[in-house]
Structures are given as C-alpha cells and as structure tokens.
Write a protein that holds these residues in place. Structure first.
Motif, PDB file in Angstrom:
ATOM      1  N   ALA A 159       1.045  -1.205   0.025  1.00 27.75           N
ATOM      2  CA  ALA A 159      -0.056   0.030   0.013  1.00 27.75           C
ATOM      3  C   ALA A 159       0.753   1.249   0.086  1.00 27.75           C
ATOM      4  CB  ALA A 159      -0.830  -0.011   1.123  1.00 27.75           C
ATOM      5  N   ALA A 160       1.878   1.107   0.719  1.00 28.14           N
ATOM      6  CA  ALA A 160       2.763   2.207   0.698  1.00 28.14           C
ATOM      7  C   ALA A 160       3.595   2.694  -0.682  1.00 28.14           C
ATOM      8  CB  ALA A 160       3.948   2.203   1.805  1.00 28.14           C
ATOM      9  N   ARG A 161       3.935   1.405  -1.410  1.00 32.00           N
ATOM     10  CA  ARG A 161       4.367   1.532  -2.703  1.00 32.00           C
ATOM     11  C   ARG A 161       3.128   2.200  -3.632  1.00 32.00           C
ATOM     12  NH1 ARG A 161       8.354  -1.616  -4.809  1.00 32.00           N
ATOM     13  NH2 ARG A 161       8.093  -0.444  -6.705  1.00 32.00           N
ATOM     14  N   ASP A 162       1.971   1.789  -3.454  1.00 32.37           N
ATOM     15  CA  ASP A 162       0.904   2.197  -4.176  1.00 32.37           C
ATOM     16  C   ASP A 162       0.830   3.858  -4.127  1.00 32.37           C
ATOM     17  OD1 ASP A 162       0.150  -0.258  -4.782  1.00 32.37           O
ATOM     18  OD2 ASP A 162      -1.437  -0.498  -3.204  1.00 32.37           O
ATOM     19  N   MET A 163       1.270   4.329  -2.872  1.00 27.66           N
ATOM     20  CA  MET A 163       0.971   5.658  -2.678  1.00 27.66           C
ATOM     21  C   MET A 163       1.969   6.681  -3.560  1.00 27.66           C
ATOM     22  SD  MET A 163       0.634   5.686   1.486  1.00 27.66           S
ATOM     23  CE  MET A 163       1.273   7.246   1.570  1.00 27.66           C
ATOM     24  N   ASP A 164       3.251   6.012  -3.907  1.00 33.80           N
ATOM     25  CA  ASP A 164       4.008   6.640  -4.761  1.00 33.80           C
ATOM     26  C   ASP A 164       3.473   6.555  -6.169  1.00 33.80           C
ATOM     27  OD1 ASP A 164       6.740   7.982  -4.710  1.00 33.80           O
ATOM     28  OD2 ASP A 164       7.325   6.414  -5.877  1.00 33.80           O
ATOM     29  N   VAL A 165       2.909   5.416  -6.663  1.00 35.55           N
ATOM     30  CA  VAL A 165       2.229   5.368  -8.057  1.00 35.55           C
ATOM     31  C   VAL A 165       1.225   6.439  -8.075  1.00 35.55           C
ATOM     32  CG1 VAL A 165       1.031   3.881  -9.572  1.00 35.55           C
ATOM     33  CG2 VAL A 165       2.736   2.670  -8.216  1.00 35.55           C
ATOM     34  N   ILE A 166       0.635   6.801  -7.027  1.00 39.21           N
ATOM     35  CA  ILE A 166      -0.668   7.623  -6.905  1.00 39.21           C
ATOM     36  C   ILE A 166       0.342   9.278  -7.230  1.00 39.21           C
ATOM     37  CG2 ILE A 166      -2.261   8.970  -5.619  1.00 39.21           C
ATOM     38  CD1 ILE A 166      -2.875   6.291  -4.349  1.00 39.21           C
ATOM     39  N   ARG A 167       1.246   9.179  -6.447  1.00 34.11           N
ATOM     40  CA  ARG A 167       1.958  10.520  -6.558  1.00 34.11           C
ATOM     41  C   ARG A 167       2.544  10.897  -8.135  1.00 34.11           C
ATOM     42  NH1 ARG A 167       6.504  11.329  -7.834  1.00 34.11           N
ATOM     43  NH2 ARG A 167       7.421   9.174  -7.648  1.00 34.11           N
ATOM     44  N   SER A 168       2.924   9.825  -8.654  1.00 34.60           N
ATOM     45  CA  SER A 168       3.447   9.842  -9.750  1.00 34.60           C
ATOM     46  C   SER A 168       2.216  10.124 -10.848  1.00 34.60           C
ATOM     47  CB  SER A 168       4.113   8.564 -10.503  1.00 34.60           C
ATOM     48  OG  SER A 168       4.539   8.853 -11.871  1.00 34.60           O
ATOM     49  N   ALA A 169       1.123   9.560 -11.014  1.00 38.55           N
ATOM     50  CA  ALA A 169       0.068   9.496 -11.706  1.00 38.55           C
ATOM     51  C   ALA A 169      -0.544  10.803 -11.400  1.00 38.55           C
ATOM     52  CB  ALA A 169      -1.014   8.696 -11.330  1.00 38.55           C
ATOM     53  N   ALA A 189       4.506   6.569   7.284  1.00 36.41           N
ATOM     54  CA  ALA A 189       5.856   6.279   7.944  1.00 36.41           C
ATOM     55  C   ALA A 189       6.783   5.235   7.112  1.00 36.41           C
ATOM     56  CB  ALA A 189       5.992   5.951   9.298  1.00 36.41           C
ATOM     57  N   ASN A 190       6.033   4.290   6.844  1.00 33.61           N
ATOM     58  CA  ASN A 190       6.527   3.112   5.962  1.00 33.61           C
ATOM     59  C   ASN A 190       6.905   3.594   4.502  1.00 33.61           C
ATOM     60  OD1 ASN A 190       6.033   0.567   4.230  1.00 33.61           O
ATOM     61  ND2 ASN A 190       7.214  -0.076   5.685  1.00 33.61           N
ATOM     62  N   ASN A 191       6.123   4.425   3.871  1.00 33.87           N
ATOM     63  CA  ASN A 191       6.328   5.063   2.644  1.00 33.87           C
ATOM     64  C   ASN A 191       7.593   5.677   2.591  1.00 33.87           C
ATOM     65  OD1 ASN A 191       6.194   7.842   1.206  1.00 33.87           O
ATOM     66  ND2 ASN A 191       5.030   6.000  -0.219  1.00 33.87           N
ATOM     67  N   ALA A 192       7.885   6.553   3.758  1.00 33.42           N
ATOM     68  CA  ALA A 192       8.943   7.323   3.903  1.00 33.42           C
ATOM     69  C   ALA A 192      10.273   6.464   4.012  1.00 33.42           C
ATOM     70  CB  ALA A 192       8.843   8.128   5.338  1.00 33.42           C
ATOM     71  N   HIS A 193      10.148   5.298   4.698  1.00 33.29           N
ATOM     72  CA  HIS A 193      11.189   4.434   5.058  1.00 33.29           C
ATOM     73  C   HIS A 193      11.586   3.849   3.579  1.00 33.29           C
ATOM     74  CE1 HIS A 193      13.328   1.094   6.478  1.00 33.29           C
ATOM     75  NE2 HIS A 193      12.650   0.223   5.821  1.00 33.29           N
ATOM     76  N   GLN A 194      10.637   3.421   2.751  1.00 32.32           N
ATOM     77  CA  GLN A 194      10.997   2.636   1.376  1.00 32.32           C
ATOM     78  C   GLN A 194      11.402   3.799   0.489  1.00 32.32           C
ATOM     79  OE1 GLN A 194       8.211  -0.151  -0.239  1.00 32.32           O
ATOM     80  NE2 GLN A 194       6.940   0.393   1.414  1.00 32.32           N
ATOM     81  N   LEU A 195      10.820   4.996   0.597  1.00 33.47           N
ATOM     82  CA  LEU A 195      11.150   6.004  -0.421  1.00 33.47           C
ATOM     83  C   LEU A 195      11.629   7.237  -0.018  1.00 33.47           C
ATOM     84  CD1 LEU A 195       8.152   4.898  -2.617  1.00 33.47           C
ATOM     85  CD2 LEU A 195      10.693   4.723  -3.418  1.00 33.47           C
TER      86      LEU A 195
END
Length: 534
Positions: A224-234, A253-259
């Motif tokens: 789900a955190a990876r999905d948020m970055d796809v949303i950001r890009s889209a 926070a997990n999104n920030a950890h990954q990216l």
C-alpha cells in the motif's frame, strides 16, 4: 474501533460523523491530458514534474487519470455549500504483486477536491483516514470541510487502499452472516463458548480465503505504501505531500522508509508505535479506552442525576457501565430491530465507538440511559455505524479489509494458551474492554497466509521533516505512541502534542494544532520539536 473480538488497530471515528453510505462510483480511469513525466498543474514555489517510479512497466508509470463525477458519497454540508468545491473521482492501476510488476494489476479508487486557488496551488495532498481498512474516498468526502484551510492551495486526494472500499476489495461474509458473527459472545466463559467462537472464526477465515484468496497475501502496508508513490506519480507531483491519521501514520512512515527521497510535507496524526508486540499494542489500547471511559464517566456524573442516571460520581458511572456490560452476557437487551438484540459484543462496540470523540459523549449518555431502561436501540446504532452496517443490513468491507491488512502485517500468531496467560493483565488494564481485546489476539491465528513484519519498518533519517502529532487523551492510539514513532522515524521528524481528548488531534478543531499543521503544510514552517498545544 471495537471490532469482533478486539479493538481495531486504530480507526479514526469517521463512522460517527458520517452516515453509512453506499459505494462511491468513480468516473474516469483512462489516460488523457499531459505528457508522461510532467505535471498537469503548476506547483507554485516547488519543483514541477513527477519523479519516476523505478522498476515498474510503462502501463503503470505513464498513467494519467481522467477525472469524472462521483456518486454515492455521504452528504457533506461543506460540499453542498461549495466551501470545498465539487469532488471528482477516478481509478488507477497498480501491480497486485510488486515482485511481479508485469503481472496482474488491481484498481485503486481516488477522489479529488481540486484546489480552490489554483494560481497558488502547491500540489496534491494525499489522505489516509486509518483503520486499516477505512475508505479514503468516503473519509475525505465526509471530512472535507475540516480541511478548508488547506483546500485553497492543495488538491485534496482521498484513496481507498488496496483491499478496501471501491478499490479491488477483500470480501468475506455477507450481511446476514456478519450480523450473527458480530453478535456472538467474544469473551467466552466456558469450553462450549470457546468452541463457538473458534468455529465462527474458522468459518470467517474460510469465507475470506474462498472469496479473496488471491488478494489476501498482497494487501499489506508495504504494498500500500508503494501504491502511494504510484498515485504521486500519476498525479504529476514531484514529492508526496501526505496527511495520515491513525493507522495512516504507519502507512505514511513506511512509505518514507521505502522512498525517503520522495517525501514532501508529511503529517502523521494519531501515531502508531510499530515496534511493540501485538500483545503490548492491544494491552496499551485497553488501558487507553479505560482512561477514556473514566473521562466520560466524570463528564456524565457532572451532568447530574436527571441526565446521567448511571451515577453521581466518576467511579459510580464506571461501575454502572461495567455492571451493565457484564449483564449483557446472559441477558441481551431488546432493540427496535427484530431479531437483533444488543448482545455484550455489540454493546461494547457501541460504548467504545462513542469514546473515540468527546463530541459523541452526549450520545453515549443517552444510549446508556435508554439501555438501562431496556432499550438498546441507540447503542446498537452506534455499533452498526462503527461496524460499517447500513439500515438495510449491508456492510462496507471495512471489517474484512481490517482483518486482512492486520494479518498481512504481522508474523505473530498467538495461541489460546497465550490468551489465557495474558487475560489477567488485560483485565487489570481494562475490566470493561480488556477481555475482548485479549481474546482478539487470536484474530490472525488461523489466517491462511503467513504475515510479514516489513510494514513495521519506519526509519527514515534522510527524509524531509515529518510532523508527528499526538493527543494526550487519545483512547485508540495512546499518546506514548507519538513520541515513540517520532524517535523511530528519526532524522528531522518532530513531535507536536495536544493536551486534549479524542482520537487524533487535528480533527478536534483545536486552533493551535490546526494553525501549526497548516503553517507547516502551506508554508513549510516546521514546528519546534516538542511543541505542545492546550
């Protein structure tokens, strides 16, 4: 949220301010508009152009969603009066399994309130309202008026995470079966009751696997955190600006950890401590709800005997509520819904639901007073709203998604022996809610897929400043979790605190909190670490 067998991981009390509605229909979903890699709007004062999403096919990275009308949204005065504009809806696609990015895709439902001052637009602000399992499209639609100060310069974006709502969703039991499941005694007192609960839980798991088995392994926080970055890009944004509440703090926070390089301005309100065990998380939540019950009891006693017949002192009200809940075990209270009495499990759900927000304490006073006279209708209504049930007996998929995401996010699988060993500690932490939470430790024990602890990783020392917010009177995400999450993120993360009551801080409307958060999101003014509002 008080769920079957446990208090949910941490859900913002959306259901108590929204009517339970039908599904949100999202228009659009096609590709149109600006060329790949460019922003469809101008980021005033910020870098224009979305950063790429590495390792994904062009069918994912080059999406340009086409926005259209939304239907089926909850009524919201801020929307109907034009204070936040008209919402638009769309869908995008993300990989089911990020380890196989060229394989099957699933849909994510998005809702947008375009910035009302586009000439000074900063970018998009993505929201998650907790759960796990809460619908972000319904959540943002219902709460849009609370974010008017941000709506001028941000496109406000709500999304249903994978497995949730109008995205590709987890399904388990139908409405009639859920009615029986949620009414079942979730604090068994003998071997027969324990077997009944175990059999019901096993049937629930079988239904989840039968209806959503291919989706269940892939609904965890990491994906789900990876999905948020796809949303950001889209959306065409170079950075992810984010507002996460309750479980949404772990997701952000997990999104920030990954990216960490893609983090923009991020607010995490109602923090989750991801480093404590399932037992300790539930135990601390039990204590948090017991404290909230005490605060409610003091309020109720202060109303006087005419309005609060449960007692004339804080301790008397707490004792009265405990006696009432204990009595429901053998003697459910009738309601105006034929065949649906107020059982102990449903009564505890209704009580806990009202403890999320000080604004609903008056409703709880009325519900308890009515139930004391033999009418459990109001407490049942509170339980139904919290469980996502509408007046026609249809449920949202919140409960299914909450279970699926929670079980995907942990490798812990406690046993009945563990529950029996921990029961005394839970009863000590909360005589009212502790036993339910203790037995709720078995939620994932029979789950058909092994969990993963990677969603608990939140360290992001190189990320841009992240503001973590905690409310000292929060029952669902106890305040101690906020400084803990701040430390766990590390780097430039700062703590902002509220001396108040209720789950999360911003939505209490506290002027100091709202102004401080808005100054950060709008102007980049990072508050001093340790700032405290009263």
């Amino acid at each position: 949220m008080l769920q079957k067998g446990r208090l949910g991981h941490a859900r913002v009390a959306i259901a108590l301010t929204l009517t339970v509605s039908g599904p949100v229909a999202c228009g659009g979903g096609g590709s149109s508009g600006t060329p790949p890699g460019t922003s469809s709007r101008t980021d005033s004062g910020m870098t224009s152009g979305a950063t790429s999403v590495p390792g994904l096919p062009a069918s994912i990275t080059r999406q340009h969603p086409s926005w259209g009308p939304c239907t089926g949204l909850p009524a919201n005065p801020a929307v109907t009066t034009g204070q936040t504009g008209t919402p638009e809806c769309t869908r995008i696609k993300v990989p089911l399994d990020y380890a196989k990015p060229d394989g099957r895709t699933i849909d994510l439902a998005l809702l947008r309130f375009p910035a009302t001052d586009p000439a000074h637009r900063i970018g998009s602000l993505l929201f998650n309202f907790g759960g796990p399992g809460a619908s972000g499209t319904e959540g943002l639609s219902g709460f849009a008026g609370e974010f008017q100060g941000l709506a001028k310069r941000y496109d406000l974006i709500g999304f249903d995470p994978r497995g949730v709502g109008e995205s590709t969703a987890v399904t388990c039991l139908d409405g009639a079966a859920l009615d029986k499941y949620l009414a079942l005694d979730s604090t068994p007192d003998n071997a027969a009751e324990e077997k009944a609960v175990a059999d019901a839980d096993a049937a629930y798991v079988r239904a989840c696997r039968q209806n959503s088995g291919d989706l269940l392994p892939h609904v965890g926080t990491v994906s789900a955190a990876r999905d948020m970055d796809v949303i950001r890009s889209a959306l065409g944004d170079s950075k992810l600006h984010y507002f996460g509440l309750s479980y949404g703090t772990q997701l952000g926070a997990n999104n920030a950890h990954q990216l960490p390089g893609n983090v923009g301005r991020s607010v995490l309100d109602g923090a989750v401590d991801t480093k404590i065990s399932t037992v300790d998380l539930s135990l601390q939540q039990a204590a948090g709800f017991q404290r909230a019950l005490g605060n409610f009891a003091a309020y109720c006693a202060g109303l006087g005997a005419a309005q609060c017949p449960m007692g004339r002192s804080k301790d008397a009200v707490v004792a009265s509520v405990q006696k009432f809940a204990d009595g429901l075990d053998a003697h459910p209270v009738k309601t105006d819904q034929q065949g649906r009495p107020l059982t102990q499990s449903l009564g505890l759900t209704g009580i806990a639901a009202a403890l999320y927000d000080q604004a609903t304490w008056k409703t709880l006073v009325l519900g308890l007073a009515d139930a004391g006279k033999g009418d459990g209708t109001l407490l049942l209504a509170l339980a139904d709203i919290q469980n996502g049930r509408d007046e026609q007996g249809h449920y949202s998929n919140f409960l299914a998604a909450n279970t699926a995401i929670s079980c995907a996010d942990t490798t812990e699988r406690p046993t009945e022996a563990d529950v029996r060993r921990e029961l005394p500690r839970f009863r000590n932490a909360s005589p009212l809610f502790g036993p339910e939470l203790a037995w709720g430790l078995l939620t994932c024990t029979g789950w058909p897929f092994k969990g993963d602890d990677a969603g608990k990783e939140v360290s992001a020392p190189s990320a841009a400043p992240i503001v973590v917010v905690g409310n000292e009177g929060d029952p669902a995400t106890p305040y101690a979790w906020a400084p803990a999450l701040t430390r766990e993120i590390g780097g430039k993360a700062v703590l902002l605190s509220l001396h108040g009551q209720g789950h999360t801080a911003y939505l209490t409307g506290n002027r100091c909190i709202v102004d401080t958060v808005n100054a950060y999101l709008l102007d980049g003014k990072v508050p001093e670490n340790g700032t405290r509002c009263t």
